[in-house]
Motif scaffolding. Structure first.
Motif, PDB file in Angstrom:
ATOM      1  N   PRO A  43      -5.717   9.260  -0.433  1.00  0.00           N
ATOM      2  CA  PRO A  43      -5.501   8.868   0.965  1.00  0.00           C
ATOM      3  C   PRO A  43      -4.412   7.805   1.113  1.00  0.00           C
ATOM      4  CG  PRO A  43      -7.847   9.033   0.513  1.00  0.00           C
ATOM      5  CD  PRO A  43      -7.149   9.192  -0.805  1.00  0.00           C
ATOM      6  N   GLU A  44      -4.346   6.875   0.152  1.00  0.00           N
ATOM      7  CA  GLU A  44      -3.316   5.836   0.202  1.00  0.00           C
ATOM      8  C   GLU A  44      -1.925   6.444   0.132  1.00  0.00           C
ATOM      9  OE1 GLU A  44      -6.911   4.105  -2.030  1.00  0.00           O
ATOM     10  OE2 GLU A  44      -5.823   6.014  -1.922  1.00  0.00           O
ATOM     11  N   ASP A  45      -1.760   7.476  -0.693  1.00  0.00           N
ATOM     12  CA  ASP A  45      -0.457   8.118  -0.842  1.00  0.00           C
ATOM     13  C   ASP A  45      -0.060   8.855   0.433  1.00  0.00           C
ATOM     14  OD1 ASP A  45      -0.377   7.165  -3.423  1.00  0.00           O
ATOM     15  OD2 ASP A  45      -0.995   9.058  -4.342  1.00  0.00           O
ATOM     16  N   ALA A  46      -1.024   9.512   1.070  1.00  0.00           N
ATOM     17  CA  ALA A  46      -0.731  10.228   2.306  1.00  0.00           C
ATOM     18  C   ALA A  46      -0.298   9.255   3.399  1.00  0.00           C
ATOM     19  CB  ALA A  46      -1.956  11.025   2.759  1.00  0.00           C
ATOM     20  N   LEU A  47      -0.970   8.116   3.491  1.00  0.00           N
ATOM     21  CA  LEU A  47      -0.601   7.128   4.506  1.00  0.00           C
ATOM     22  C   LEU A  47       0.745   6.477   4.179  1.00  0.00           C
ATOM     23  CD1 LEU A  47      -4.155   5.700   5.045  1.00  0.00           C
ATOM     24  CD2 LEU A  47      -2.697   6.604   6.867  1.00  0.00           C
ATOM     25  N   ALA A  48       1.025   6.267   2.900  1.00  0.00           N
ATOM     26  CA  ALA A  48       2.324   5.712   2.520  1.00  0.00           C
ATOM     27  C   ALA A  48       3.454   6.673   2.877  1.00  0.00           C
ATOM     28  CB  ALA A  48       2.347   5.407   1.024  1.00  0.00           C
ATOM     29  N   LEU A  49       3.206   7.968   2.728  1.00  0.00           N
ATOM     30  CA  LEU A  49       4.231   8.966   3.021  1.00  0.00           C
ATOM     31  C   LEU A  49       4.650   8.928   4.487  1.00  0.00           C
ATOM     32  CD1 LEU A  49       5.888  11.287   1.770  1.00  0.00           C
ATOM     33  CD2 LEU A  49       4.047  12.836   2.427  1.00  0.00           C
TER      34      LEU A  49
ATOM     35  N   GLY B 175       4.550   6.162   6.304  1.00  0.00           N
ATOM     36  CA  GLY B 175       4.984   4.816   6.634  1.00  0.00           C
ATOM     37  C   GLY B 175       3.893   3.857   7.039  1.00  0.00           C
ATOM     38  N   LEU B 176       2.671   4.088   6.583  1.00  0.00           N
ATOM     39  CA  LEU B 176       1.547   3.239   6.996  1.00  0.00           C
ATOM     40  C   LEU B 176       0.852   2.568   5.809  1.00  0.00           C
ATOM     41  CD1 LEU B 176      -0.065   5.405   9.827  1.00  0.00           C
ATOM     42  CD2 LEU B 176       1.346   3.356  10.087  1.00  0.00           C
ATOM     43  N   ALA B 177       1.600   2.314   4.753  1.00  0.00           N
ATOM     44  CA  ALA B 177       0.998   1.703   3.572  1.00  0.00           C
ATOM     45  C   ALA B 177       0.402   0.330   3.866  1.00  0.00           C
ATOM     46  CB  ALA B 177       2.037   1.585   2.458  1.00  0.00           C
ATOM     47  N   GLU B 178       0.931  -0.342   4.894  1.00  0.00           N
ATOM     48  CA  GLU B 178       0.444  -1.682   5.214  1.00  0.00           C
ATOM     49  C   GLU B 178      -0.662  -1.681   6.266  1.00  0.00           C
ATOM     50  OE1 GLU B 178       1.691  -4.083   3.341  1.00  0.00           O
ATOM     51  OE2 GLU B 178       2.954  -2.546   2.414  1.00  0.00           O
ATOM     52  N   ARG B 179      -1.098  -0.493   6.708  1.00  0.00           N
ATOM     53  CA  ARG B 179      -2.066  -0.421   7.806  1.00  0.00           C
ATOM     54  C   ARG B 179      -3.364   0.277   7.392  1.00  0.00           C
ATOM     55  NH1 ARG B 179      -0.889  -3.549  11.963  1.00  0.00           N
ATOM     56  NH2 ARG B 179      -0.850  -2.083  13.712  1.00  0.00           N
ATOM     57  N   LEU B 180      -3.618   0.332   6.100  1.00  0.00           N
ATOM     58  CA  LEU B 180      -4.751   1.111   5.593  1.00  0.00           C
ATOM     59  C   LEU B 180      -6.088   0.657   6.169  1.00  0.00           C
ATOM     60  CD1 LEU B 180      -3.888   1.272   1.762  1.00  0.00           C
ATOM     61  CD2 LEU B 180      -3.129   2.793   3.596  1.00  0.00           C
ATOM     62  N   ASP B 181      -6.258  -0.640   6.339  1.00  0.00           N
ATOM     63  CA  ASP B 181      -7.564  -1.183   6.716  1.00  0.00           C
ATOM     64  C   ASP B 181      -7.700  -1.437   8.210  1.00  0.00           C
ATOM     65  OD1 ASP B 181      -8.428  -1.183   4.037  1.00  0.00           O
ATOM     66  OD2 ASP B 181      -7.407  -3.094   3.667  1.00  0.00           O
ATOM     67  N   HIS B 182      -6.744  -0.938   8.994  1.00  0.00           N
ATOM     68  CA  HIS B 182      -6.805  -1.111  10.438  1.00  0.00           C
ATOM     69  C   HIS B 182      -7.599   0.026  11.079  1.00  0.00           C
ATOM     70  CE1 HIS B 182      -3.610  -3.896   9.476  1.00  0.00           C
ATOM     71  NE2 HIS B 182      -3.608  -4.343  10.718  1.00  0.00           N
TER      72      HIS B 182
END
Length: 246
Positions: free
Chosen positions: A132-138, A140-147
């Motif tokens: 899931p972290e990789d999908a969000l990084a792709l 542009g949301l690597a810094e918003r995971l816990d929001h």
């Protein structure tokens, strides 16, 4: 995975989607509405196709049939060598789960879950998911995971929805008005995410939109009218989303 101009490099590998004479008739009592009137269509591996047309032209009905969400009245639809129009409900469910990612105008995120948790929901039932972290990084949301969704802008929520759709590593990504609820600046960020997914993962991508300007980011544009494909256009020189004027 794809070329910036013309068709993707994988086009020679054969179509991912093919429909022949696709017809869809909706019946309400004695009233019949013919949503599709014999649609012939192909999409190549890695292709980015924009579907244009007025409301009621058949775009969403077509997307729902090739996505396994609806069934045709007649005609055939294939995903690679699998005839979708011959599958039953259970087989269509498996097809959607294993091969198709969906992005709609409204994000449908779970409000009580973080961005990471919303994406993880899909990976738990997938065969070979991305982290899931990789999908969000792709997207542009690597810094918003816990929001949580309420802490994200509309464009960020839509990018979480894209990450959720691609986290199961689908062969195709089907998008129905993904920028319809967004302003132009935010919409461009969402389109950037879709183009990046298409280029980095080689995901065949079909995007329905009313926004004619979006055609400039596609490999090919298909125009619907009155339940038929009325025109097709290959975009020889594609633009980046940031260069598109809305």
């Amino acid at each position: 995975m794809t070329e910036r101009n013309g068709h993707p490099a994988e086009a020679a590998a054969g179509p991912v989607f093919r429909t022949d004479g696709l017809v869809k008739v909706y019946k309400t009592g004695a009233v019949e509405v013919q949503a599709l009137r014999g649609v012939d269509f192909t999409a190549a591996a890695g292709e980015f196709v924009v579907l244009l047309g007025p409301s009621g032209s058949g775009k969403s009905t077509f997307l729902n049939i090739v996505g396994g969400l609806d069934t045709a009245t007649s005609g055939t639809a294939f995903f690679r060598d699998t005839e979708l129009t011959a599958l039953g409900d259970r087989e269509l469910t498996r097809y959607r789960r294993e091969h198709v990612g969906f992005v709609f105008q409204f994000y449908n995120l779970v409000p009580s879950l973080t961005a990471l948790e919303n994406v993880a929901l899909v990976t738990e039932i997938s065969r070979a998911p991305m982290a899931p972290e990789d999908a969000l990084a792709l997207v542009g949301l690597a810094e918003r995971l816990d929001h949580f969704p309420a802490q994200l802008s509309g464009g960020e929520q839509q990018r979480v929805a894209i990450a959720r759709a691609i986290a199961k590593n689908p062969d195709v990504l089907l998008c129905d008005e993904p920028t319809g609820a967004l302003d132009s600046r935010t919409g461009i960020q969402v389109l950037d995410a879709l183009v990046k997914v298409n280029e980095d993962l080689g995901t065949t991508t079909l995007v329905i939109t009313h926004n004619v300007a979006i055609r400039e980011i596609a490999h090919r544009v298909v125009r619907f009218g009155d339940g038929r494909i009325v025109a097709e256009e290959t975009i020889e020189t594609r633009k980046r989303p940031a260069d598109v004027t809305w």
